[in-house]
Design a protein around this motif. Structure first.
Motif, PDB file in Angstrom:
ATOM      1  N   ILE A   4       5.621 -15.756   4.868  1.00  0.00           N
ATOM      2  CA  ILE A   4       5.909 -14.697   5.839  1.00  0.00           C
ATOM      3  C   ILE A   4       4.842 -14.743   6.919  1.00  0.00           C
ATOM      4  N   ILE A   6       2.959 -13.206   9.610  1.00  0.00           N
ATOM      5  CA  ILE A   6       2.753 -11.906  10.253  1.00  0.00           C
ATOM      6  C   ILE A   6       1.674 -11.965  11.330  1.00  0.00           C
ATOM      7  N   ILE A 211      12.705  -3.515  11.553  1.00  0.00           N
ATOM      8  CA  ILE A 211      11.314  -3.441  11.996  1.00  0.00           C
ATOM      9  C   ILE A 211      11.290  -2.723  13.338  1.00  0.00           C
ATOM     10  N   TYR A 223       3.572  -9.504  15.444  1.00  0.00           N
ATOM     11  CA  TYR A 223       3.667  -9.410  13.995  1.00  0.00           C
ATOM     12  C   TYR A 223       5.114  -9.617  13.558  1.00  0.00           C
ATOM     13  N   LEU A 224       5.306 -10.397  12.491  1.00  0.00           N
ATOM     14  CA  LEU A 224       6.653 -10.660  11.970  1.00  0.00           C
ATOM     15  C   LEU A 224       7.589 -11.067  13.103  1.00  0.00           C
ATOM     16  N   TYR A 227      11.348 -11.989  12.661  1.00  0.00           N
ATOM     17  CA  TYR A 227      12.171 -11.113  11.831  1.00  0.00           C
ATOM     18  C   TYR A 227      12.622  -9.890  12.620  1.00  0.00           C
ATOM     19  N   TYR A 230      12.352  -6.110   7.752  1.00  0.00           N
ATOM     20  CA  TYR A 230      11.274  -6.480   6.842  1.00  0.00           C
ATOM     21  C   TYR A 230      11.813  -7.399   5.758  1.00  0.00           C
ATOM     22  N   LEU A 270       3.391  -6.065   1.803  1.00  0.00           N
ATOM     23  CA  LEU A 270       2.707  -7.347   1.974  1.00  0.00           C
ATOM     24  C   LEU A 270       1.759  -7.670   0.822  1.00  0.00           C
TER      25      LEU A 270
END
Length: 331
Positions: A4, A6, A211, A223-224, A227, A230, A270
């Motif tokens: 993932i 992030i 998100i 961040y992310l 995506y 989440y 996380l």
């Protein structure tokens, strides 16, 4: 842990107004159940470490106020209530000390409460906090600015504190200072039955949430970034019940998992995913956690088995809700 991405951005602390160092003068006569011993800022016993990564980049034991003897008294502590509190919330903290954080109400089960705060800008407020700590011995204050976007600092400080100073506790109940928690119901339905004891978080679970990129809980695009939802399950942080065996593992994981400002997503999403093997139990049945609505009518109707274990409160409704929990507990 799944791959993932992030971002590896270091934690960012908002600009701060320097505060003159105020010496902590602890009175010998503590008025609560918590005799106080302190360790200097930056000093830790070294129980949790990760020599391959150096100091923890989020929180590594930099305390302004601490009580390292909270859980080292004659009777072992069974439950520690860890409350995220705002520095000026003196009244909510007092309410909690008199209700679900009151040791004498729940004996022989040993319950303790600590309040997590960050650094404040104004010396008068800091002096009031020091006086409060001198009186009750339950303020844990970290050397980071207390700000909404710094809640993850506060959460990781809680993991550090329990790992180092209360490692033998059985349950960790994390609340916000506007939560009313029915400790009697918890003792009856959870503690006595030894439920949720190992590798478990009990809370309001969220799965595949969008998100947010705008608004109060906005997550910056860095961040992310790949995506829209989440990619892991997490719990809303209003109230969490954690089996104590996961706390050191979550703290160790914070050495490796990059900072993410939403503390509930960071800890229960996380960090939990990184550690692996930690389950989430969705709140339900007769142990409902409700952070959204006023449940006074349900609690007033004593003929019903009102299912609420914890509810949210304003300052003017806190004791009303608590007294309804209390009335239910003696029926």
């Amino acid at each position: 842990m799944p791959n993932i991405n992030i971002s590896l951005t270091k934690p960012h602390e908002p600009a701060d107004i320097p505060m003159e160092t105020i010496p902590v003068r602890l009175k010998p006569e503590i008025m609560a159940d918590n005799p106080v011993r302190t360790s200097p800022v930056g000093s830790t016993p070294g129980i949790i470490s990760d020599n391959s990564t150096g100091p923890n980049p989020i929180f590594n034991g930099q305390y302004i106020l601490n009580n390292i003897s909270m859980c080292t008294q004659s009777e072992p502590v069974n439950i520690i209530v860890v409350v995220h509190s705002a520095p000026a919330h003196f009244v909510p903290r007092l309410f909690i000390r008199r209700t679900y954080g009151a040791r004498k109400l729940f004996l022989p089960t040993e319950v303790r409460v600590i309040f997590l705060l960050g650094r404040v800008e104004y010396q008068n407020l800091q002096r009031e906090i020091i006086d409060e700590h001198n009186k009750y011995g339950d303020i844990i204050q970290g050397d980071f600015k207390d700000a909404y976007h710094n809640l993850t600092y506060k959460a990781v400080m809680g993991l550090h504190w329990v790992s180092h100073y209360c490692p033998d506790v059985k349950y960790v109940i994390k609340t916000d200072d506007d939560a009313v928690f029915d400790m009697w119901r918890f003792l009856k339905y959870v503690y006595a039955k030894k439920l949720f004891m190992s590798k478990t978080i009990y809370g309001i679970a969220r799965l595949q949430d969008l998100i947010p990129r705008i608004g109060k809980w906005a997550v910056p695009l860095k961040y992310l970034r790949n995506y829209t939802r989440y990619p892991f399950q997490y719990c809303i942080g209003f109230v969490l019940i954690l089996s104590s065996d996961i706390i050191p593992d979550l703290y160790r994981a914070s050495f490796k998992v990059p900072f993410f400002w939403l503390d509930d997503v960071y800890v229960t999403g996380l960090l939990r995913t990184y550690v692996g093997g930690i389950g989430i139990r969705q709140n339900g049945g007769n142990l409902i956690l409700d952070s959204m609505s006023d449940q006074r009518e349900c609690l007033r109707n004593i003929d019903l088995n009102c299912p609420y274990l914890a509810v949210v409160a304003r300052t003017d409704t806190f004791m009303v809700l608590w007294n309804l929990f209390k009335t239910r507990s003696v029926l």
